[in-house]
Design a protein around this motif. Structure first.
Motif, PDB file in Angstrom:
ATOM      1  N   ILE A   1      14.961  80.314 -60.243  1.00 13.67           N
ATOM      2  CA  ILE A   1      15.170  81.591 -60.906  1.00 13.67           C
ATOM      3  C   ILE A   1      14.542  80.918 -62.392  1.00 13.67           C
ATOM      4  O   ILE A   1      15.073  80.188 -63.078  1.00 13.67           O
ATOM      5  CB  ILE A   1      16.270  82.076 -61.296  1.00 13.67           C
TER       6      ILE A   1
ATOM      7  N   LEU B   1      19.068  80.613 -65.157  1.00 10.17           N
ATOM      8  CA  LEU B   1      20.202  80.747 -64.797  1.00 10.17           C
ATOM      9  C   LEU B   1      21.175  81.182 -65.875  1.00 10.17           C
ATOM     10  O   LEU B   1      22.239  81.899 -65.655  1.00 10.17           O
ATOM     11  CB  LEU B   1      20.915  79.604 -64.145  1.00 10.17           C
ATOM     12  N   ILE B   2      20.843  80.845 -67.022  1.00  8.89           N
ATOM     13  CA  ILE B   2      21.755  81.341 -68.192  1.00  8.89           C
ATOM     14  C   ILE B   2      21.328  82.665 -69.134  1.00  8.89           C
ATOM     15  O   ILE B   2      21.695  83.181 -69.925  1.00  8.89           O
ATOM     16  CB  ILE B   2      21.538  80.053 -69.500  1.00  8.89           C
TER      17      ILE B   2
ATOM     18  N   MET C   1      20.520  85.305 -67.063  1.00  8.92           N
ATOM     19  CA  MET C   1      20.814  86.514 -65.974  1.00  8.92           C
ATOM     20  C   MET C   1      21.167  87.737 -66.491  1.00  8.92           C
ATOM     21  O   MET C   1      20.604  88.802 -65.960  1.00  8.92           O
ATOM     22  CB  MET C   1      21.950  86.126 -64.960  1.00  8.92           C
ATOM     23  N   ALA C   2      21.601  87.844 -67.690  1.00  4.92           N
ATOM     24  CA  ALA C   2      21.884  89.221 -68.334  1.00  4.92           C
ATOM     25  C   ALA C   2      20.140  89.922 -68.676  1.00  4.92           C
ATOM     26  O   ALA C   2      20.185  91.077 -68.455  1.00  4.92           O
ATOM     27  CB  ALA C   2      22.284  89.202 -69.557  1.00  4.92           C
TER      28      ALA C   2
ATOM     29  N   TYR D   1      17.577  89.377 -66.621  1.00  6.76           N
ATOM     30  CA  TYR D   1      17.207  89.674 -65.177  1.00  6.76           C
ATOM     31  C   TYR D   1      17.998  90.901 -64.896  1.00  6.76           C
ATOM     32  O   TYR D   1      17.405  91.868 -64.187  1.00  6.76           O
ATOM     33  CB  TYR D   1      17.576  88.664 -64.282  1.00  6.76           C
ATOM     34  N   ASP D   2      19.128  91.242 -65.212  1.00  7.85           N
ATOM     35  CA  ASP D   2      20.024  92.403 -65.004  1.00  7.85           C
ATOM     36  C   ASP D   2      19.306  93.484 -65.584  1.00  7.85           C
ATOM     37  O   ASP D   2      19.111  94.450 -64.930  1.00  7.85           O
ATOM     38  CB  ASP D   2      21.415  92.374 -65.637  1.00  7.85           C
TER      39      ASP D   2
END
Lengths: 453, 453
Positions: free
Chosen positions: B381, B418-419, B421-422, B424-425
């Protein structure tokens, strides 16, 4: 600060998995059909698992099982993982011990779980399965399987333990980014989930419950198999690439471990790093100590009982001979969600019974103390699960300070903690606590399983 | 799916950084003292930066600058980073192009930023500095420097752009886990911050403002130096380990890139991957295309002006000859926080002016489309910043479908997401938007700088 990493060339990546059962003098007792109480046959597992995985599960003959070419190819995208000499941690502790860690956090999904996820997805695809289900605790397994399902073109439904779903929302996002469907467990989508929610509307879930739900969905869906991330023999089998690589890498470093340490949830990461080394104990060639580090709030190895028990809460699975806290045990909401499981895999259970390995329990705060020290010293923020192995390593390294011994300690860094920063936040703010567990609580749950077999 | 990664042995890790300025026919124009408008001398930078870093900043003579032994040692903890043939992405696109990416996300802090963080911390420590300050946008630089400061035993204060501080709280936790002090910028702790907060109480910050605050703190604190993560020449210099390794690894793959692509904030990751290859364009030996991929909402290269401008909002820094949107430009709150900077480094600005490289702008949604496709195809990701490079790569790879050309494209995966992801959400929920920027808005900010020199 001196740095040393050992990596293997591509042609040194393992070609076979190591099946420790075939080498064990005392084989684990057989899993039992919960209805008939008869030993399970391979065919009994075929409805639930891909055939080759079911065969691996019960294989007591073949020491080496060939890794399919397609799986080895995918392994190449991140393996070998580095073996690292932890000079920084040694210095921070002032220990004469030589500390090494096998860094499984470098896989694209951030943990060792991909080693088995790829194998399971491959075997399902190979036999024409289109849909798979699973459960996940901390989300490490769910993330790994989500990518593996995408890589082998399978549809995936993941039951994620509700407490982790809430504590670690970004693991859910990761699974969704890879295209998986994620359901908080307990859910209303299965009989097992509805039953628990009716009795305990605020129950935050456990791996046992999530397994029940994933199994139920698999059994009631066409062309669908169930997969899981730990506990079972075939999962641990796939993880033995870790220990096999580590053995070659320790050889590059000119050392052999006196102690091998892994954190312990169901046993796959512990077995993965340990079993290839344990082989040499069986032959009498070596006398390595193997230590499983479990959370004090879920202490099946150190305070549980060896007994036949279900692998899940609802009692859908076969009865397994294992160290257990009882399948109705509801673990405290510690941040190492991947270790919140009531039982231990049958192989590890037998090994512990036979004193071929040891177990220690680690309090939540000791695990986070160890994690932050490790992050500062080695630069990698470890998963709360892996931090239990670090804490156990630090205990052993401190003993070496007292005795002056230059012991060689190897532990498995099973994953990084970058998705667990909320728990670090709480720790740094002083808001994390230990969870004590009374003997009465443990007795109560064990009482419930005493008549199962 | 076929997988191929190329890694270098330890003795093939670069021993020198590549100073592209020494090879450029048209040197960048000099930075100017904002008071006297005179070209800056090395001594002018000594109060702010470690001396050796200041010397590197203005060095136009030495093509190769030796990497100190202590820094090389730390590099060994994660370098070489893998060069990966992106077979999965090629297949997903159906392109005849050969796509490679240099995976800088495997560093312990998850991005390329550590390459310069370790160097800057080392030089500060070497000259007896005890405290350092910096700013961070997305938090990638702050996380890297926090670990580097810990490794070289320095105290660190990080001004983190407020929008990132809120969007990415876990990057803050990472910095704190490594022991750094983190302050949301604009803050009330500096004159520069107080001024902006008085005028615009709800301003969510920018790199320009955070730089002003970090510089001010460094200048007013004893034995304290300022460090930064991009834009300046010495930072880009340290990042050339990326391209040097990639060149050797492409050789292992038996290919040479037709196109090299990096995302673009201040230029350090783009320069890091590009400059070692550009060297062969200078000699006429090669004719590679170099593409900087910037966000459409912060388009200094594609829609800005080449002009002397301040590097920060408050006007504390020297005047730099660069492509800029004006130092008062307030970028939209896109999730690629590391690319929200008003100006481009002076080297890249000169190269673009001389048509030795190209630039493209990428909308936020195109970047996330590319990111999710890449995650599914390659398992990693990507950071929202890096996704701009992926999007630009996909554009070029799609052109190859039309023309049938088997072009070799190399891009830098500067970090993982990875930090993030908000973000991506939000993307998966359909809540992300593009930000349009009118010509009038751009004109207005450029108008303000036209009389600076």
């Amino acid at each position: 600060m001196k740095q040393k990493r050992y990596l293997l060339s591509e042609d040194n990546i393992p070609t076979h998995w190591y099946n420790v059962v075939a080498d064990m003098k005392n084989k684990p007792m057989p899993p039992l059909n919960p209805g008939t109480k008869e030993p399970l046959k391979n065919e009994d597992l075929y409805p639930l698992f891909a055939k080759k995985l079911a065969d691996q599960e019960l294989d007591q003959e073949n020491i080496w099982i060939e890794i399919p070419e397609e799986v080895r190819e995918m392994y190449k995208s991140y393996r070998s993982t580095p073996l690292v000499r932890a000079y920084g941690l040694e210095k921070a502790l002032g220990t004469p011990a030589h500390i090494y860690f096998k860094n499984e956090s470098v896989s694209p999904v951030g943990s060792h779980k991909l080693n088995s996820a790829l194998a399971q997805a491959y075997y399902c695809k190979e036999e024409g399965v289109t849909n798979i289900t699973t459960e996940t605790g901390a989300g490490q397994w769910g993330a790994a399987l989500s990518y593996a399902a995408k890589a082998f073109d399978l549809d995936l439904a993941v039951y994620m333990v509700k407490i982790s779903y809430q504590q670690k929302p970004y693991r859910r996002s990761i699974m969704q980014t890879y295209g998986a469907q994620v359901i908080a467990s307990p859910s209303m989508s299965t009989k097992a989930g509805r039953k628990i929610l009716t009795e305990h509307p605020n129950y935050m879930g456990s791996l046992g419950t999530a397994i029940s739900e994933a199994v139920e969905l698999a059994m009631s869906t066409e062309n669908c198999k169930y997969t899981l991330g730990s506990v079972l023999n075939h999962v641990t089998l796939h993880q033995t690439v870790i220990g096999q690589e580590a053995e070659k890498q320790m050889e590059m470093a000119g050392e052999y471990p006196d102690i091998v340490i892994g954190c312990f949830g169901g046993g796959s990461n512990f077995g993965g790093i340990s079993f290839p080394f344990m082989r040499h104990n069986f032959t009498g060639e070596r006398n390595t100590r193997f230590i499983a580090a479990e959370p004090a709030s879920c202490p099946k190895l150190t305070r549980g009982q060896f007994h036949y028990d279900f692998g899940d809460e609802a009692g859908y699975t076969p009865l397994l001979p294992m160290f257990t806290l009882g399948h109705n045990f509801a673990p405290a909401n510690i941040h190492a969600g991947g270790l919140r499981y009531h039982g231990a895999g049958v192989i590890v259970s037998q090994l512990l019974k036979d004193n071929l390995m040891e177990a220690v329990d680690i309090e939540q705060l000791e695990a986070f103390d160890a994690a932050v020290l490790f992050a500062e010293a080695e630069g990698i923020i470890p998963a709360p699960e892996s931090s239990h192995a670090i804490a156990a390593t630090i205990r052993e390294a401190k003993k070496c300070i007292e005795t002056g011994e230059e012991k060689t300690i190897l532990f498995c860094l099973s994953g990084h903690g970058l998705i667990d920063m909320a728990s670090y936040d709480q720790y740094l703010a002083g808001d994390l606590v230990n969870y004590s567990l009374s003997d009465e609580e443990i007795e109560k749950n064990l009482e419930e399983i005493k008549d199962l077999v």
